[in-house]
Design an enzyme around this catalytic site. Structure first.
Site, mmCIF file in Angstrom:
data_model
loop_
_atom_site.group_PDB
_atom_site.id
_atom_site.type_symbol
_atom_site.label_atom_id
_atom_site.label_comp_id
_atom_site.label_asym_id
_atom_site.label_seq_id
_atom_site.Cartn_x
_atom_site.Cartn_y
_atom_site.Cartn_z
ATOM 1 N N GLY A 120 -0.385 -49.433 -3.346
ATOM 2 C CA GLY A 120 -0.096 -48.482 -4.414
ATOM 3 C C GLY A 120 1.383 -48.461 -4.712
ATOM 4 N N HIS A 121 1.757 -48.812 -5.936
ATOM 5 C CA HIS A 121 3.154 -48.809 -6.345
ATOM 6 C C HIS A 121 3.364 -47.665 -7.339
ATOM 7 C CE1 HIS A 121 3.699 -53.337 -5.223
ATOM 8 N NE2 HIS A 121 3.331 -52.579 -4.213
ATOM 9 N N GLN B 218 2.587 -54.516 0.128
ATOM 10 C CA GLN B 218 2.669 -54.202 1.551
ATOM 11 C C GLN B 218 4.093 -54.465 2.081
ATOM 12 O OE1 GLN B 218 -0.266 -56.331 0.677
ATOM 13 N NE2 GLN B 218 -1.358 -54.453 0.310
ATOM 14 N N LYS C 60 8.857 -50.052 -3.489
ATOM 15 C CA LYS C 60 9.057 -51.287 -4.259
ATOM 16 C C LYS C 60 8.773 -51.093 -5.744
ATOM 17 C CE LYS C 60 6.068 -53.396 -1.579
ATOM 18 N NZ LYS C 60 5.918 -52.369 -0.526
#
Length: 432
Positions: free
Chosen positions: A41-42, A226, A17
């Site tokens: 975590g992105h 998520q 994402k």
């Protein structure tokens, strides 16, 4: 006329994402996180440089953009400031000036982390697989109406009275249920007194600002954390996160009306992964699964935990499309499928009573007993890594994407062929 887009994970999280939010952000006047905590975590890759974000919205690298943290997010003040410091050190401009935090966000404090870790340790083989970062207990406090919130940092002298009652509740559990050390009020207050001066200038009526931007015909991007199958209500409970990960949560979590959410982009890998415990019908415990994990670098960006890998689950995706109202899909990591001779797609399940279904059932026990029904397709040997035009994809890769569309019942809008911002194929732009 302005158009607002919601980006959500359509599987068990980790779908990529961050890259897509970063890529779409240049079309907007602001990016909004609306749920979750720093367990998400992105990962962004721009010009080959990697940035990992946890709480701060993935639009922060666009230096003219404001970024918002809505009231649906639980905020670890220490994690937030650590992340700001990392971005400052990397040369990102005016991070604290552009970051706006709702006063109604619950804070994650040391007692939340202590209880989260103590509980998980006590569960033994029945552990859920939480990150141990205090997310769940912080949401519990919110619902139980005992949370210390970001707005409370404006009046820190009033916190000790609240803290006395809260710690009495937590320390009973820590000591008598889990045999853990109690948390001291002075340790909590030390954290609060340290972080308050830096966080209070960022406190903003996020709901008001977002609605004003919308009235001024400015476009907004809402970023979920998520994934749908980890949603507290519609995921594989209890092996889920502690918040609502669905597109509809953007309304409550950011303080905007649902009519402001115009397009829902569901991010989904070209295969399926899952972190932690819980049922996973298409999981591959073989060389193919190990190959997906290796090529896809399937380790959590925040925790480093290995991800379980399996074939694309269209039946699970149909449930995700249903509960989110997905307008279009973004297929990520298509390049990880390169070189697989025969590809399988799960088109449904056989249930314990012998009946079949084409959509993920509700209820973890039933999901755990599902036997996937697969359809096979020929793979491709050509590399798709970095391909930027749909027509340049191998014919079998295009056929795979088309079949996913047909089974799932939603169009493929975007295809990601690598981690960098530019390694993206656009079939339909969400802001168009």
């Amino acid at each position: 006329m302005a158009k607002n887009v919601v980006v959500i994970g359509a599987q068990w999280g980790d779908e990529g994402k961050g890259k897509i939010v970063d890529w779409l952000a240049e079309e907007t006047a602001g990016v909004v996180r609306f749920q979750g905590g720093h367990n998400a975590g992105h990962t962004l890759v721009v010009g080959g440089k990697k940035t990992i974000l946890r709480l701060i919205p993935s639009g922060i690298l666009h230096e003219k953009l404001d970024c918002f943290i809505g009231s649906g997010v639980v905020v670890s003040p220490e994690a937030l400031l650590g992340e700001i410091d990392e971005l400052n050190a990397a040369g990102v401009k005016n991070v604290e000036g552009r970051l706006k935090i709702a006063p109604t966000c619950p804070l994650i404090l040391p007692y939340h982390i202590a209880l989260d870790q103590a509980r998980e340790a006590s569960r033994g083989k029945g552990k859920i697989g939480t990150t141990g970062r205090g997310i769940g207990p912080a949401y519990e406090d919110k619902v139980a109406r005992r949370a210390i919130r970001v707005g409370d940092l404006l009046n820190p002298e009033k916190i000790p009275e609240k803290l006395e009652t809260i710690l009495a509740y937590y320390n009973v559990q820590l000591q008598h249920l889990h045999g853990a050390e109690p948390v001291k009020a002075e340790d909590v207050m030390a954290v609060i007194e340290k972080v308050a001066p830096r966080i209070t200038p960022m406190i903003t009526d996020v709901s008001r600002v977002l609605n004003e931007k919308n009235q001024n015909d400015e476009q907004l991007l809402f970023e979920g954390a998520q994934g749908t199958l980890l949603d507290i209500d519609y995921g594989t409970y209890p092996f889920v996160t502690s918040s609502n990960c669905l597109a509809g949560a953007a309304s409550a979590g950011a303080g905007v009306g649902p009519q402001m959410l115009n397009y829902v982009l569901g991010i989904v890998k070209a295969y399926t992964t899952r972190v932690g415990s819980g049922p996973f019908p298409t999981e591959l415990s073989c060389e193919i699964g190990a190959g997906l994990a290796e090529r896809g670098h399937e380790f959590g960006s925040v925790t480093g935990r290995a991800r379980r890998c399996g074939w694309f689950d269209a039946a699970a995706m149909k449930r995700s499309i249903q509960v989110n109202g997905i307008s279009g899909m973004c297929i990520t990591k298509l390049d990880v499928m390169d070189g697989i001779e025969e590809i399988k797609i799960c088109v449904g399940y056989e249930l314990p009573d012998g009946s079949k279904t084409d959509i993920l059932p509700c209820g973890t026990d039933l999901v755990a007993q599902c036997k996937p029904v697969f359809e096979s397709m020929p793979g491709w040997s050509e590399s798709t890594f970095g391909v930027k035009e749909y027509d340049a994809l191998p014919d079998n890769a295009k056929a795979y994407l088309k079949r996913i569309e047909e089974i799932c019942g939603a169009p493929v809008a975007i295809v990601s062929t690598g981690p960098d911002r530019e390694e993206t194929i656009v079939l339909h732009h969400p802001f168009a």
